[in-house]
Design a protein around this motif. Structure first.
Motif, PDB file in Angstrom:
ATOM      1  N   SER A 139      14.923-110.247   7.281  1.00 40.04           N
ATOM      2  CA  SER A 139      14.414-110.816   6.028  1.00 40.04           C
ATOM      3  C   SER A 139      15.402-111.702   5.287  1.00 40.04           C
ATOM      4  CB  SER A 139      14.026-109.670   5.081  1.00 40.04           C
ATOM      5  OG  SER A 139      15.208-108.966   4.691  1.00 40.04           O
ATOM      6  N   SER A 140      16.617-111.834   5.783  1.00 36.28           N
ATOM      7  CA  SER A 140      17.690-112.524   5.062  1.00 36.28           C
ATOM      8  C   SER A 140      17.901-111.925   3.674  1.00 36.28           C
ATOM      9  CB  SER A 140      17.417-114.025   4.955  1.00 36.28           C
ATOM     10  OG  SER A 140      17.501-114.636   6.223  1.00 36.28           O
ATOM     11  N   GLY A 141      17.561-110.664   3.512  1.00 42.39           N
ATOM     12  CA  GLY A 141      17.794-109.964   2.253  1.00 42.39           C
ATOM     13  C   GLY A 141      16.724-110.199   1.198  1.00 42.39           C
ATOM     14  N   ASN A 142      15.599-110.816   1.537  1.00 41.13           N
ATOM     15  CA  ASN A 142      14.535-111.113   0.580  1.00 41.13           C
ATOM     16  C   ASN A 142      13.627-109.881   0.431  1.00 41.13           C
ATOM     17  OD1 ASN A 142      12.436-112.067  -0.949  1.00 41.13           O
ATOM     18  ND2 ASN A 142      11.960-113.800   0.374  1.00 41.13           N
ATOM     19  N   VAL A 143      13.593-109.288  -0.763  1.00 41.34           N
ATOM     20  CA  VAL A 143      12.791-108.078  -0.985  1.00 41.34           C
ATOM     21  C   VAL A 143      11.300-108.366  -0.923  1.00 41.34           C
ATOM     22  CG1 VAL A 143      14.572-106.923  -2.356  1.00 41.34           C
ATOM     23  CG2 VAL A 143      12.898-108.392  -3.502  1.00 41.34           C
ATOM     24  N   ASN A 144      10.903-109.636  -1.013  1.00 40.27           N
ATOM     25  CA  ASN A 144       9.480-110.008  -0.965  1.00 40.27           C
ATOM     26  C   ASN A 144       9.054-110.543   0.398  1.00 40.27           C
ATOM     27  OD1 ASN A 144       8.782-109.496  -3.794  1.00 40.27           O
ATOM     28  ND2 ASN A 144      10.149-111.210  -4.255  1.00 40.27           N
ATOM     29  N   ALA A 145       9.944-110.496   1.391  1.00 40.37           N
ATOM     30  CA  ALA A 145       9.621-111.028   2.717  1.00 40.37           C
ATOM     31  C   ALA A 145       8.484-110.226   3.348  1.00 40.37           C
ATOM     32  CB  ALA A 145      10.855-110.986   3.611  1.00 40.37           C
ATOM     33  N   THR A 146       7.511-110.933   3.917  1.00 41.52           N
ATOM     34  CA  THR A 146       6.394-110.268   4.592  1.00 41.52           C
ATOM     35  C   THR A 146       6.120-110.940   5.931  1.00 41.52           C
ATOM     36  OG1 THR A 146       4.777-111.707   3.487  1.00 41.52           O
ATOM     37  CG2 THR A 146       5.274-109.603   2.433  1.00 41.52           C
ATOM     38  N   ASN A 147       5.577-110.168   6.840  1.00 40.47           N
ATOM     39  CA  ASN A 147       5.078-110.679   8.106  1.00 40.47           C
ATOM     40  C   ASN A 147       3.888-109.806   8.490  1.00 40.47           C
ATOM     41  OD1 ASN A 147       5.002-112.232  10.547  1.00 40.47           O
ATOM     42  ND2 ASN A 147       5.815-110.428  11.579  1.00 40.47           N
ATOM     43  N   GLY A 148       2.705-110.268   8.107  1.00 46.42           N
ATOM     44  CA  GLY A 148       1.540-109.425   8.286  1.00 46.42           C
ATOM     45  C   GLY A 148       1.647-108.214   7.374  1.00 46.42           C
ATOM     46  N   SER A 149       1.604-107.016   7.956  1.00 49.65           N
ATOM     47  CA  SER A 149       1.697-105.786   7.171  1.00 49.65           C
ATOM     48  C   SER A 149       3.136-105.314   6.988  1.00 49.65           C
ATOM     49  CB  SER A 149       0.889-104.670   7.847  1.00 49.65           C
ATOM     50  OG  SER A 149       1.404-104.398   9.131  1.00 49.65           O
ATOM     51  N   TYR A 150       4.091-105.973   7.641  1.00 51.64           N
ATOM     52  CA  TYR A 150       5.497-105.593   7.506  1.00 51.64           C
ATOM     53  C   TYR A 150       6.067-106.191   6.232  1.00 51.64           C
ATOM     54  CZ  TYR A 150       4.830-104.355  12.363  1.00 51.64           C
ATOM     55  OH  TYR A 150       4.369-103.799  13.518  1.00 51.64           O
ATOM     56  N   TYR A 151       6.955-105.426   5.568  1.00 53.65           N
ATOM     57  CA  TYR A 151       7.351-105.821   4.210  1.00 53.65           C
ATOM     58  C   TYR A 151       8.795-105.432   3.903  1.00 53.65           C
ATOM     59  CZ  TYR A 151       7.405-105.675  -0.921  1.00 53.65           C
ATOM     60  OH  TYR A 151       7.730-105.852  -2.241  1.00 53.65           O
ATOM     61  N   GLY A 152       9.425-106.291   3.092  1.00 53.61           N
ATOM     62  CA  GLY A 152      10.719-105.962   2.508  1.00 53.61           C
ATOM     63  C   GLY A 152      11.909-106.354   3.363  1.00 53.61           C
ATOM     64  N   ILE A 153      13.109-105.970   2.906  1.00 54.38           N
ATOM     65  CA  ILE A 153      14.335-106.371   3.588  1.00 54.38           C
ATOM     66  C   ILE A 153      14.419-105.795   5.000  1.00 54.38           C
ATOM     67  CG2 ILE A 153      15.609-106.667   1.438  1.00 54.38           C
ATOM     68  CD1 ILE A 153      16.950-103.959   1.955  1.00 54.38           C
ATOM     69  N   GLY A 154      13.793-104.653   5.222  1.00 57.64           N
ATOM     70  CA  GLY A 154      13.815-104.043   6.541  1.00 57.64           C
ATOM     71  C   GLY A 154      12.549-104.276   7.334  1.00 57.64           C
ATOM     72  N   GLN A 155      11.576-105.005   6.738  1.00 54.23           N
ATOM     73  CA  GLN A 155      10.291-105.271   7.392  1.00 54.23           C
ATOM     74  C   GLN A 155       9.683-103.980   7.947  1.00 54.23           C
ATOM     75  OE1 GLN A 155       8.716-108.878   7.854  1.00 54.23           O
ATOM     76  NE2 GLN A 155       9.674-108.286   5.922  1.00 54.23           N
ATOM     77  N   LEU A 156       9.574-102.973   7.074  1.00 54.70           N
ATOM     78  CA  LEU A 156       9.000-101.698   7.477  1.00 54.70           C
ATOM     79  C   LEU A 156       7.477-101.785   7.523  1.00 54.70           C
ATOM     80  CD1 LEU A 156      11.167 -99.130   5.462  1.00 54.70           C
ATOM     81  CD2 LEU A 156      11.521 -99.999   7.778  1.00 54.70           C
ATOM     82  N   ASP A 170      12.373-103.262  -5.545  1.00 59.19           N
ATOM     83  CA  ASP A 170      13.745-102.872  -5.862  1.00 59.19           C
ATOM     84  C   ASP A 170      14.573-102.831  -4.572  1.00 59.19           C
ATOM     85  OD1 ASP A 170      15.764-100.269  -6.113  1.00 59.19           O
ATOM     86  OD2 ASP A 170      15.688-101.519  -7.915  1.00 59.19           O
ATOM     87  N   TYR A 171      15.672-103.589  -4.554  1.00 58.05           N
ATOM     88  CA  TYR A 171      16.482-103.718  -3.337  1.00 58.05           C
ATOM     89  C   TYR A 171      17.005-102.363  -2.860  1.00 58.05           C
ATOM     90  CZ  TYR A 171      19.915-105.574  -0.048  1.00 58.05           C
ATOM     91  OH  TYR A 171      20.623-105.864   1.081  1.00 58.05           O
ATOM     92  N   ASN A 172      17.534-101.554  -3.779  1.00 60.65           N
ATOM     93  CA  ASN A 172      18.092-100.263  -3.387  1.00 60.65           C
ATOM     94  C   ASN A 172      17.028 -99.314  -2.849  1.00 60.65           C
ATOM     95  OD1 ASN A 172      20.782-100.839  -3.990  1.00 60.65           O
ATOM     96  ND2 ASN A 172      20.521-100.323  -6.148  1.00 60.65           N
ATOM     97  N   ASP A 173      15.826 -99.387  -3.436  1.00 63.26           N
ATOM     98  CA  ASP A 173      14.725 -98.566  -2.945  1.00 63.26           C
ATOM     99  C   ASP A 173      14.391 -98.949  -1.498  1.00 63.26           C
ATOM    100  OD1 ASP A 173      11.190 -98.526  -3.323  1.00 63.26           O
ATOM    101  OD2 ASP A 173      12.466 -96.785  -3.006  1.00 63.26           O
ATOM    102  N   GLN A 174      14.296-100.250  -1.238  1.00 66.81           N
ATOM    103  CA  GLN A 174      14.001-100.713   0.124  1.00 66.81           C
ATOM    104  C   GLN A 174      15.140-100.383   1.083  1.00 66.81           C
ATOM    105  OE1 GLN A 174      12.737-104.787   0.362  1.00 66.81           O
ATOM    106  NE2 GLN A 174      11.175-104.565  -1.222  1.00 66.81           N
ATOM    107  N   LEU A 175      16.384-100.513   0.600  1.00 71.64           N
ATOM    108  CA  LEU A 175      17.547-100.214   1.440  1.00 71.64           C
ATOM    109  C   LEU A 175      17.571 -98.741   1.841  1.00 71.64           C
ATOM    110  CD1 LEU A 175      20.224-101.194   2.688  1.00 71.64           C
ATOM    111  CD2 LEU A 175      21.325-100.627   0.517  1.00 71.64           C
TER     112      LEU A 175
END
Length: 202
Positions: A139-156, A170-175
């Motif tokens: 995600s290059s660290g973008n908390v709003n990054a999406t790819n279909g249903s995958y989301y966040g900095i880790g694309q979960l 929230d970055y820490n929440d996603q981290l």
């Protein structure tokens, strides 16, 4: 965590923990095909050019979004980035004495501490480096990054977020959610990165 066979949205916003690519000297226009984990910043650094030059040459309307499989025409000018390369080399030279100082100082500590501390530090450093690399690729660290249903900095995936959290911006929440997912599935960020290197996803 998405498979690289999908059309992947790569966000070009700069990320502090991203690792710089080795620069190559381009003397003529080059056609480059975007791969998973690429950003315009990385591509520009790799070809000794700038994000603006690439965007202008390829009519990129939004430099924050590029797609896997797209082809970019990249010019050959390398003058603009020669100065930063020299600065990076200087910083590396300045950093080396600090690392040597830490190694020399270690024997002054008690022997038990000397044996245990380097192991913990090395493991933590490797894990942090591997985690930052995964975030950069996904995600290059973008908390709003999406790819279909995958989301966040880790694309979960939605299932992973339902288990580990990370649905907020929230970055820490996603981290923390990403760390929990990696720990449960791979045991460590190093193992997750090794899987990503082999398959293109984690």
């Amino acid at each position: 965590m998405f498979n690289n066979t999908k059309k992947t949205l790569a966000v070009a916003a700069g990320f502090a923990g991203a690792l710089a690519f080795g620069a190559t000297n381009a003397s003529a226009d080059t056609t480059y095909t975007i791969k998973s984990g690429d950003t315009l910043n990385k591509i520009a650094a790799n070809f000794n050019t700038s994000v603006d030059d690439i965007a202008s040459a390829n009519s990129v309307k939004d430099i924050n979004f590029i797609y896997v499989g797209e082809q970019l025409t990249i010019g050959g000018s390398s003058k603009a980035v020669e100065a930063p390369k020299a600065q990076v080399q200087e910083q590396t030279v300045q950093t080396q004495p600090q690392a040597q100082t830490q190694v020399v100082a270690a024997p002054q500590q008690a022997q038990q501490v000397q044996v245990e501390t380097p192991r913990a530090t090395t493991s933590s450093s490797n894990n942090s480096s591997a985690l930052n690399e995964l975030i950069s690729r996904e995600s290059s660290g973008n908390v709003n990054a999406t790819n279909g249903s995958y989301y966040g900095i880790g694309q979960l995936s939605p299932q992973a977020r339902a288990t580990y959290g990370g649905n907020s911006t929230d970055y820490n929440d996603q981290l923390n959610a990403m760390k929990s997912y990696i720990s449960a599935r791979y045991g460590s960020a190093d193992a997750a990165l090794a899987h990503h290197n082999a398959t293109g996803w984690y």
